[in-house]
Design a protein around this motif. Structure first.
Motif, PDB file in Angstrom:
ATOM      1  N   THR A   2      19.565 -45.828   5.021  1.00  0.00           N
ATOM      2  CA  THR A   2      19.037 -47.116   4.594  1.00  0.00           C
ATOM      3  C   THR A   2      18.753 -47.931   5.843  1.00  0.00           C
ATOM      4  OG1 THR A   2      19.386 -49.006   3.122  1.00  0.00           O
ATOM      5  CG2 THR A   2      21.279 -48.265   4.410  1.00  0.00           C
ATOM      6  N   LEU A   3      18.008 -48.997   5.680  1.00  0.00           N
ATOM      7  CA  LEU A   3      17.715 -49.876   6.803  1.00  0.00           C
ATOM      8  C   LEU A   3      18.463 -51.185   6.629  1.00  0.00           C
ATOM      9  CD1 LEU A   3      13.848 -49.405   7.281  1.00  0.00           C
ATOM     10  CD2 LEU A   3      15.679 -48.565   8.762  1.00  0.00           C
ATOM     11  N   LEU A   4      19.053 -51.667   7.708  1.00  0.00           N
ATOM     12  CA  LEU A   4      19.770 -52.941   7.664  1.00  0.00           C
ATOM     13  C   LEU A   4      18.796 -54.082   7.960  1.00  0.00           C
ATOM     14  CD1 LEU A   4      23.042 -51.930   9.562  1.00  0.00           C
ATOM     15  CD2 LEU A   4      22.546 -51.834   7.112  1.00  0.00           C
ATOM     16  N   GLY A   5      19.260 -55.303   7.722  1.00  0.00           N
ATOM     17  CA  GLY A   5      18.421 -56.462   7.978  1.00  0.00           C
ATOM     18  C   GLY A   5      17.992 -56.571   9.424  1.00  0.00           C
ATOM     19  N   SER A   6      18.796 -56.013  10.323  1.00  0.00           N
ATOM     20  CA  SER A   6      18.470 -56.041  11.752  1.00  0.00           C
ATOM     21  C   SER A   6      17.400 -55.017  12.110  1.00  0.00           C
ATOM     22  CB  SER A   6      19.735 -55.749  12.562  1.00  0.00           C
ATOM     23  OG  SER A   6      20.258 -54.481  12.216  1.00  0.00           O
ATOM     24  N   GLY A   7      17.031 -54.171  11.146  1.00  0.00           N
ATOM     25  CA  GLY A   7      16.068 -53.109  11.411  1.00  0.00           C
ATOM     26  C   GLY A   7      16.728 -51.816  11.863  1.00  0.00           C
ATOM     27  N   GLU A   8      18.069 -51.831  12.017  1.00  0.00           N
ATOM     28  CA  GLU A   8      18.789 -50.634  12.466  1.00  0.00           C
ATOM     29  C   GLU A   8      18.920 -49.635  11.320  1.00  0.00           C
ATOM     30  OE1 GLU A   8      22.190 -51.794  15.470  1.00  0.00           O
ATOM     31  OE2 GLU A   8      22.114 -53.254  13.846  1.00  0.00           O
ATOM     32  N   VAL A   9      18.913 -48.355  11.692  1.00  0.00           N
ATOM     33  CA  VAL A   9      19.109 -47.289  10.712  1.00  0.00           C
ATOM     34  C   VAL A   9      20.600 -47.173  10.386  1.00  0.00           C
ATOM     35  CG1 VAL A   9      18.951 -44.798  10.314  1.00  0.00           C
ATOM     36  CG2 VAL A   9      17.079 -46.010  11.433  1.00  0.00           C
ATOM     37  N   CYS A  10      20.910 -46.961   9.120  1.00  0.00           N
ATOM     38  CA  CYS A  10      22.307 -46.816   8.681  1.00  0.00           C
ATOM     39  C   CYS A  10      22.412 -45.526   7.858  1.00  0.00           C
ATOM     40  CB  CYS A  10      22.698 -48.032   7.840  1.00  0.00           C
ATOM     41  SG  CYS A  10      24.372 -47.980   7.190  1.00  0.00           S
ATOM     42  N   TYR A  11      23.290 -44.626   8.255  1.00  0.00           N
ATOM     43  CA  TYR A  11      23.479 -43.366   7.539  1.00  0.00           C
ATOM     44  C   TYR A  11      24.472 -43.563   6.384  1.00  0.00           C
ATOM     45  CZ  TYR A  11      21.099 -41.094  11.414  1.00  0.00           C
ATOM     46  OH  TYR A  11      20.168 -40.737  12.334  1.00  0.00           O
ATOM     47  N   VAL A  12      24.126 -43.014   5.225  1.00  0.00           N
ATOM     48  CA  VAL A  12      25.001 -43.121   4.056  1.00  0.00           C
ATOM     49  C   VAL A  12      25.864 -41.865   3.988  1.00  0.00           C
ATOM     50  CG1 VAL A  12      25.118 -43.447   1.564  1.00  0.00           C
ATOM     51  CG2 VAL A  12      23.232 -44.463   2.879  1.00  0.00           C
ATOM     52  N   LEU A  13      27.164 -42.047   4.170  1.00  0.00           N
ATOM     53  CA  LEU A  13      28.084 -40.910   4.224  1.00  0.00           C
ATOM     54  C   LEU A  13      28.257 -40.300   2.829  1.00  0.00           C
ATOM     55  CD1 LEU A  13      29.739 -39.716   6.614  1.00  0.00           C
ATOM     56  CD2 LEU A  13      31.728 -40.909   5.665  1.00  0.00           C
ATOM     57  N   ASP A  14      28.214 -38.995   2.752  1.00  0.00           N
ATOM     58  CA  ASP A  14      28.411 -38.281   1.485  1.00  0.00           C
ATOM     59  C   ASP A  14      29.867 -37.821   1.425  1.00  0.00           C
ATOM     60  OD1 ASP A  14      26.623 -36.615  -0.736  1.00  0.00           O
ATOM     61  OD2 ASP A  14      28.492 -35.625  -0.161  1.00  0.00           O
ATOM     62  N   VAL A  15      30.631 -38.376   0.505  1.00  0.00           N
ATOM     63  CA  VAL A  15      32.065 -38.069   0.428  1.00  0.00           C
ATOM     64  C   VAL A  15      32.294 -36.598   0.121  1.00  0.00           C
ATOM     65  CG1 VAL A  15      34.167 -38.482  -0.895  1.00  0.00           C
ATOM     66  CG2 VAL A  15      32.762 -40.404  -0.160  1.00  0.00           C
ATOM     67  N   ALA A  16      31.500 -36.057  -0.824  1.00  0.00           N
ATOM     68  CA  ALA A  16      31.688 -34.650  -1.183  1.00  0.00           C
ATOM     69  C   ALA A  16      31.414 -33.746   0.012  1.00  0.00           C
ATOM     70  CB  ALA A  16      30.759 -34.288  -2.344  1.00  0.00           C
ATOM     71  N   GLY A  17      30.282 -33.971   0.698  1.00  0.00           N
ATOM     72  CA  GLY A  17      29.938 -33.129   1.841  1.00  0.00           C
ATOM     73  C   GLY A  17      30.927 -33.271   2.980  1.00  0.00           C
ATOM     74  N   THR A  18      31.382 -34.493   3.235  1.00  0.00           N
ATOM     75  CA  THR A  18      32.344 -34.725   4.314  1.00  0.00           C
ATOM     76  C   THR A  18      33.687 -34.059   4.005  1.00  0.00           C
ATOM     77  OG1 THR A  18      31.293 -36.846   4.824  1.00  0.00           O
ATOM     78  CG2 THR A  18      33.528 -36.521   5.632  1.00  0.00           C
ATOM     79  N   SER A  19      34.145 -34.199   2.764  1.00  0.00           N
ATOM     80  CA  SER A  19      35.435 -33.602   2.388  1.00  0.00           C
ATOM     81  C   SER A  19      35.387 -32.083   2.474  1.00  0.00           C
ATOM     82  CB  SER A  19      35.813 -34.035   0.959  1.00  0.00           C
ATOM     83  OG  SER A  19      35.856 -35.431   0.858  1.00  0.00           O
ATOM     84  N   LYS A  20      34.274 -31.494   2.009  1.00  0.00           N
ATOM     85  CA  LYS A  20      34.149 -30.037   2.068  1.00  0.00           C
ATOM     86  C   LYS A  20      34.113 -29.562   3.509  1.00  0.00           C
ATOM     87  CE  LYS A  20      31.596 -29.530  -2.285  1.00  0.00           C
ATOM     88  NZ  LYS A  20      30.262 -29.275  -2.858  1.00  0.00           N
ATOM     89  N   ALA A  21      33.360 -30.271   4.357  1.00  0.00           N
ATOM     90  CA  ALA A  21      33.267 -29.870   5.763  1.00  0.00           C
ATOM     91  C   ALA A  21      34.619 -29.988   6.451  1.00  0.00           C
ATOM     92  CB  ALA A  21      32.237 -30.741   6.476  1.00  0.00           C
ATOM     93  N   TYR A  22      35.377 -31.010   6.105  1.00  0.00           N
ATOM     94  CA  TYR A  22      36.710 -31.193   6.683  1.00  0.00           C
ATOM     95  C   TYR A  22      37.631 -30.041   6.292  1.00  0.00           C
ATOM     96  CZ  TYR A  22      41.503 -32.906   6.967  1.00  0.00           C
ATOM     97  OH  TYR A  22      42.844 -33.017   7.212  1.00  0.00           O
ATOM     98  N   GLU A  23      37.586 -29.653   4.998  1.00  0.00           N
ATOM     99  CA  GLU A  23      38.460 -28.582   4.532  1.00  0.00           C
ATOM    100  C   GLU A  23      38.122 -27.241   5.185  1.00  0.00           C
ATOM    101  OE1 GLU A  23      41.067 -28.755   2.817  1.00  0.00           O
ATOM    102  OE2 GLU A  23      40.983 -30.775   1.988  1.00  0.00           O
ATOM    103  N   GLN A  24      36.859 -27.076   5.600  1.00  0.00           N
ATOM    104  CA  GLN A  24      36.442 -25.806   6.195  1.00  0.00           C
ATOM    105  C   GLN A  24      36.711 -25.726   7.684  1.00  0.00           C
ATOM    106  OE1 GLN A  24      32.343 -25.661   5.082  1.00  0.00           O
ATOM    107  NE2 GLN A  24      32.777 -25.192   2.931  1.00  0.00           N
ATOM    108  N   LYS A  25      37.057 -26.870   8.308  1.00  0.00           N
ATOM    109  CA  LYS A  25      37.294 -26.857   9.748  1.00  0.00           C
ATOM    110  C   LYS A  25      38.744 -26.527  10.047  1.00  0.00           C
ATOM    111  CE  LYS A  25      33.657 -29.961  11.320  1.00  0.00           C
ATOM    112  NZ  LYS A  25      33.149 -29.083  12.370  1.00  0.00           N
ATOM    113  N   ASP A  26      38.945 -26.076  11.274  1.00  0.00           N
ATOM    114  CA  ASP A  26      40.289 -25.765  11.737  1.00  0.00           C
ATOM    115  C   ASP A  26      40.910 -27.054  12.247  1.00  0.00           C
ATOM    116  OD1 ASP A  26      42.571 -24.577  12.577  1.00  0.00           O
ATOM    117  OD2 ASP A  26      41.713 -23.708  14.390  1.00  0.00           O
TER     118      ASP A  26
END
Length: 547
Positions: free
Chosen positions: A517-541
């Protein structure tokens, strides 16, 4: 009549007027082309739907007249009647009276059964003849000299989607302007942006409200579904439905329709016991399935529960170990809630046999994936011998979401509030190393921590670094698969409504983010995906390194 009934009445009137106009047009065409079967079929279909809808609204005069006309056109379809001669005048007269009733729905004194007209229509069907007095050319007293136009219009869902996307762009531009006005310190500019902001909020609310439908449009289909499944399984099930007036975005309801059927099947097949077994357990031989919906704090919660045998977490662990999904040591460390989360692992099934409805191991993981895809959440509660409850937390809208903004390093991130359980500021002594996993001790719970700075930006194997020079840290606690994770962020910013845009190539296959999404300042903001982040965490050492 409550507000919901009034709303239904308005919807019925709009549809009835549209159908009546179509019937009036078709009947004129049919007079010129009496043998046209397509026109006859169309008129029959419109009358059939009008009869059913009018019955639902307790508009008996419209329902009965539609029924009689439906019988007439049924006879025309089968060739028992021919649309010609003096029969045409009677049918036109009946169509006119149908229009009179529709145009006076709000006037109960005019909702009168025209017994003479109904008798003539019935005679036409039974005897194939029209009484002499009914065959005269008519100029009915109930024909209005005014043309009635509907106060409602039908809009394709696609156009509403386009309109909502434009609203999202408007919100982004508004935020840009607000940010610019604050930097300029121009009072006139601030007043203008405040006025624009109020208008943009009103437009957004109006468009989002127009997309809302009641869950009854989906829930009303379940009695038949449950009856059929219970019959196939030789079980007796009593269904209870509450909260049918709860409203939700039409697209969200469409997405969850199939997965609700899947959960209902699970409840009947795996949850509800056979009648003999229930009697042995001193339960009623008729099982209970409850479906409920409630709207709370900008979310919709839909639950499906049964009073069946419940889920044995020991059996889940045993099966997960047998299928090499988890190790025995890992199983010993799982709590009841986390163990139930194993049911969402792809390919995992507790069914001992494959039936038409279950046992192929492609069930709950797909259900969970679908709910993840719209930014929702699914949890399970269960007690052996008492039953199971699936709870879906769903966004009211899929396009515009309230989110918490935060920073990791110099980058902006957002997390939809729907995925957040709680936000806490913790001291260093509340964080421990347990079995090479970094955990937060919070309200008698041990919550695994994901240090986002290293997790997102280190290319090597993830290590949970915590700089102990920071005496306090902000942690966002989220839910996934019946398990809580704590996301350690560098700086909390603010809550804000965001319009999520999909990722483009080459980032479109990144599973850690659901969009930008874009913020009022014009900066790009990434929207974190909880499902993807949790799965990636569980797969890491996970190797803990405390500095």
């Amino acid at each position: 009549m409550n507000d919901r009934d009034k709303e239904y009445r308005v919807i019925f009137l709009a549809e009835a007027q549209q159908s009546y106009d179509q019937i009036s047009t078709d009947i004129v065409k049919l007079e010129k082309d009496p043998g046209n079967e397509n026109i006859v079929d169309e008129i029959f279909r419109l009358l059939h739907n009008m009869k059913a809808n009018a019955s639902t609204m307790d508009l008996d005069a419209i329902a009965e007249l539609s029924h009689c006309l439906e019988n007439v056109f049924s006879s025309i379809r089968t060739g028992e009647l021919v649309f010609e001669g003096n029969k045409v005048n009677l049918i036109f007269k009946a169509i006119d009276y149908l229009g009179y009733l529709i145009n006076n729905i709000g006037k109960s004194q005019r909702q009168i059964h025209n017994d003479e007209l109904l008798a003539d229509l019935n005679d036409l069907v039974v005897k194939g003849e029209v009484p002499a007095e009914a065959s005269q050319e008519h100029t009915s007293s109930f024909i209005s000299k005014k043309l009635h136009l509907s106060d409602s219009v039908s809009i394709p869902v696609r156009k509403l989607d386009d309109l909502l996307n434009l609203v999202g762009e408007l919100i982004i531009s508004r935020d840009h302007l607000i940010n610019f006005a604050e930097l300029s310190e121009n009072q006139q500019m601030k007043h203008i942006t405040q006025s624009l902001s109020r208008i943009a909020d009103s437009i957004q609310e109006t468009v989002m409200t127009a997309r809302l439908v009641t869950v009854s449009s989906l829930f009303n289909k379940f009695p038949k579904v449950i009856r059929d499944i219970a019959s196939d399984e030789n079980k007796k099930v009593n269904l209870s439905i509450t909260g049918t007036d709860t409203t939700i975005d039409r697209n969200v309801l469409k997405v969850i329709s199939d997965i609700m059927i899947h959960l209902i099947r699970n409840a009947i097949i795996h949850g509800i016991e056979d009648p003999d077994e229930r009697i042995k357990r001193k339960k009623s031989e008729e099982g209970k399935v409850e479906i409920s919906a409630i709207s709370e704090k900008g979310l919709v919660f839909i639950s499906i529960s049964d009073d069946g045998r419940g889920i044995d977490t020991k059996a889940i662990k045993a099966k997960a170990i047998k299928k090499d999904i988890i190790s025995q040591s890992r199983a010993r460390g799982l709590g009841e809630r986390e163990t139930l989360g194993l049911l969402f692992v792809p390919g995992f099934s507790m069914a001992d046999k494959v039936t038409e409805y279950a046992g192929r191991g492609v069930g709950l993981d797909i259900v969970k994936r679908v709910i993840d895809s719209i930014g929702g959440d699914l949890r399970i509660e269960s007690k052996v011998g008492e039953g199971t409850r699936f709870i879906m937390s769903l966004p009211i809208s899929m396009a515009v979401k309230a989110a918490l903004l935060f920073k990791v390093s110099d980058n902006n991130f957002a997390l939809p509030l729907l995925n957040i359980h709680v936000v806490v500021t913790v001291s260093r002594d509340m964080i421990h190393n347990v079995g090479e996993v970094l955990v937060l001790e919070h309200k008698n719970e041990m919550i695994e921590l994901i240090y986002l700075h290293d997790f997102l930006f280190k290319e090597l194997d993830y290590s949970s670094h915590i700089n102990l020079k920071r005496e306090v840290m902000d942690v966002i606690v989220v839910w996934y698969n019946n398990k809580k994770y704590g996301l350690v962020v560098d700086q909390l910013l603010r809550q804000q409504e965001i319009m999520i845009k999909p990722l483009q190539n080459p980032l479109d296959d990144n599973t850690l983010f659901s969009g930008i999404t874009l913020l009022g300042s014009g900066e790009v903001c990434y929207v974190l995906d909880v499902a993807g982040t949790s799965k990636a965490y569980e797969q890491k050492d996970n190797k803990v390194q405390l500095h």
